[in-house]
Write a protein that holds these residues in place. Structure first.
Motif, PDB file in Angstrom:
ATOM      1  N   ASP A  12       0.720  -1.085   0.128  1.00  0.00           N
ATOM      2  CA  ASP A  12      -0.165  -0.101  -0.038  1.00  0.00           C
ATOM      3  C   ASP A  12       0.889   1.330   0.174  1.00  0.00           C
ATOM      4  O   ASP A  12       0.154   2.363  -0.220  1.00  0.00           O
ATOM      5  CB  ASP A  12      -1.054   0.180   1.113  1.00  0.00           C
ATOM      6  N   GLU A  13       2.043   1.153   0.030  1.00  0.00           N
ATOM      7  CA  GLU A  13       3.037   2.392   0.262  1.00  0.00           C
ATOM      8  C   GLU A  13       3.514   2.454  -1.199  1.00  0.00           C
ATOM      9  O   GLU A  13       4.516   1.680  -1.642  1.00  0.00           O
ATOM     10  CB  GLU A  13       4.184   2.123   1.218  1.00  0.00           C
ATOM     11  N   ARG A  14       3.384   3.542  -1.941  1.00  0.00           N
ATOM     12  CA  ARG A  14       3.968   3.660  -3.266  1.00  0.00           C
ATOM     13  C   ARG A  14       5.497   3.767  -3.251  1.00  0.00           C
ATOM     14  O   ARG A  14       6.052   3.109  -4.227  1.00  0.00           O
ATOM     15  CB  ARG A  14       3.437   5.174  -3.823  1.00  0.00           C
ATOM     16  N   TYR A  15       6.229   4.355  -2.384  1.00  0.00           N
ATOM     17  CA  TYR A  15       7.473   4.607  -2.473  1.00  0.00           C
ATOM     18  C   TYR A  15       8.104   3.064  -2.136  1.00  0.00           C
ATOM     19  O   TYR A  15       9.014   2.521  -2.987  1.00  0.00           O
ATOM     20  CB  TYR A  15       7.941   5.484  -1.071  1.00  0.00           C
ATOM     21  N   ARG A  21      10.469  -2.253  -7.033  1.00  0.00           N
ATOM     22  CA  ARG A  21      10.486  -2.574  -8.515  1.00  0.00           C
ATOM     23  C   ARG A  21      12.049  -2.035  -9.211  1.00  0.00           C
ATOM     24  O   ARG A  21      12.387  -2.978 -10.317  1.00  0.00           O
ATOM     25  CB  ARG A  21       9.563  -1.814  -9.153  1.00  0.00           C
ATOM     26  N   HIS A  22      12.392  -1.101  -8.661  1.00  0.00           N
ATOM     27  CA  HIS A  22      13.779  -0.588  -9.139  1.00  0.00           C
ATOM     28  C   HIS A  22      15.072  -1.805  -9.104  1.00  0.00           C
ATOM     29  O   HIS A  22      15.655  -1.768  -9.668  1.00  0.00           O
ATOM     30  CB  HIS A  22      14.228   0.793  -8.533  1.00  0.00           C
ATOM     31  N   GLY A  34       3.509  -6.313 -12.785  1.00  0.00           N
ATOM     32  CA  GLY A  34       2.207  -5.573 -12.296  1.00  0.00           C
ATOM     33  C   GLY A  34       2.403  -5.001 -10.789  1.00  0.00           C
ATOM     34  O   GLY A  34       3.495  -5.596  -9.926  1.00  0.00           O
ATOM     35  N   GLU A  35       1.842  -4.226 -10.277  1.00  0.00           N
ATOM     36  CA  GLU A  35       1.803  -3.838  -8.950  1.00  0.00           C
ATOM     37  C   GLU A  35       0.278  -3.722  -8.486  1.00  0.00           C
ATOM     38  O   GLU A  35      -0.717  -3.319  -9.233  1.00  0.00           O
ATOM     39  CB  GLU A  35       2.325  -2.179  -8.848  1.00  0.00           C
ATOM     40  N   ALA A  36       0.261  -3.484  -6.921  1.00  0.00           N
ATOM     41  CA  ALA A  36      -1.214  -3.274  -6.391  1.00  0.00           C
ATOM     42  C   ALA A  36      -0.918  -2.669  -5.171  1.00  0.00           C
ATOM     43  O   ALA A  36       0.155  -2.838  -4.602  1.00  0.00           O
ATOM     44  CB  ALA A  36      -2.008  -4.816  -6.279  1.00  0.00           C
ATOM     45  N   ASP A  37      -2.147  -1.822  -4.779  1.00  0.00           N
ATOM     46  CA  ASP A  37      -1.756  -1.001  -3.650  1.00  0.00           C
ATOM     47  C   ASP A  37      -2.501  -1.568  -2.429  1.00  0.00           C
ATOM     48  O   ASP A  37      -2.649  -0.590  -1.479  1.00  0.00           O
ATOM     49  CB  ASP A  37      -2.028   0.567  -3.924  1.00  0.00           C
TER      50      ASP A  37
END
Length: 242
Positions: A12-15, A21-22, A34-37
């Motif tokens: 749930d944390e974008r950072y 991912r990086h 993909g990503e999920a929040d």
């Protein structure tokens, strides 16, 4: 492995998602698809993408990471699990889900490298099992023949002329020598750790130093510890750690 490993990040944390991912994109074998929040969105994305592995946070509102993984284990294609969290106190519970690893924030590049190697090995082992015979191990008793899927066998021991085939809930007896069963189980991740023990590497939890170069081994699903002869330690660690 020829095909890239498809990964889904659920946090749930974008950072944290961007950082992970990086770091994952530095590994050629990993493709972040993909990503999920949130846990709810993570479940939807798992159904949509059918990833090979999910990196999932634990503390999320509404559906937390543990609840999400519990649902993931019921899917037709069960992804490998890596927990990625700021909280160390969930580690014991996490490994009951047979998680590949438990990463703590902020993420350490070397630890993540080891995690990727474990993922690669786990998927490689799965491919080897899929390519092996689909038969079951026949254990002939006095009144019946029991057929055991190899992946349910935790270890096999030979004591006083009797072979014990140990699963999570039961122990089956067989008159077959350990060497014969070792041959029959080729193609599955079994490894001889002692003249009297054959262990399924998928269940290895801990190696505990004992004395004079020998170790004890702790297995998921069993309370007893087994002895690892020092002659087998180097190869065992090579098979487990890469």
């Amino acid at each position: 492995m020829g095909k890239q490993i498809e990964a889904l990040i659920i946090d749930d944390e974008r950072y944290s998602r961007e950082e992970l991912r990086h770091l994952l994109e530095q590994h050629e074998s990993i493709l972040v698809t993909g990503e999920a929040d949130s846990g709810e969105n993570g479940l939807a994305r798992m159904i949509e993408l059918a990833p090979d592995v999910i990196f999932v946070d634990i503390e999320m509102p509404k559906m937390n990471g543990m609840e999400l993984v519990h649902l993931a284990k019921k899917m037709k294609k069960v992804p490998l699990i890596v927990f990625a969290t700021a909280y160390p106190n969930f580690a014991a519970e996490a490994f009951r889900f047979e998680a590949v690893d438990y990463l703590l924030k902020p993420f350490d590049e070397e630890q993540l490298k080891e995690t990727v190697m474990r993922i690669e090995q786990r998927l490689s082992d799965h491919e080897a099992e899929a390519g092996a015979t689909s038969g079951k191990l026949a254990v002939e008793g006095k009144k019946e023949i029991v057929y055991l899927p190899p992946n349910e066998i935790i270890y096999i021991s030979r004591e006083e002329g009797q072979t014990n085939i140990v699963t999570k809930d039961q122990v089956f007896q067989s008159n077959s020598p350990l060497k014969e069963l070792e041959q029959r189980l080729k193609g599955y991740p079994f490894f001889r750790i002692h003249k009297s023990y054959l262990v399924n590497l998928a269940y290895v939890k801990k190696l505990i130093p004992w004395f004079n170069g020998a170790y004890n081994i702790e297995l998921h699903g069993r309370k007893e510890q087994l002895s690892v002869s020092r002659n087998y330690v180097k190869e065992l660690r090579s098979r487990l750690e890469l």
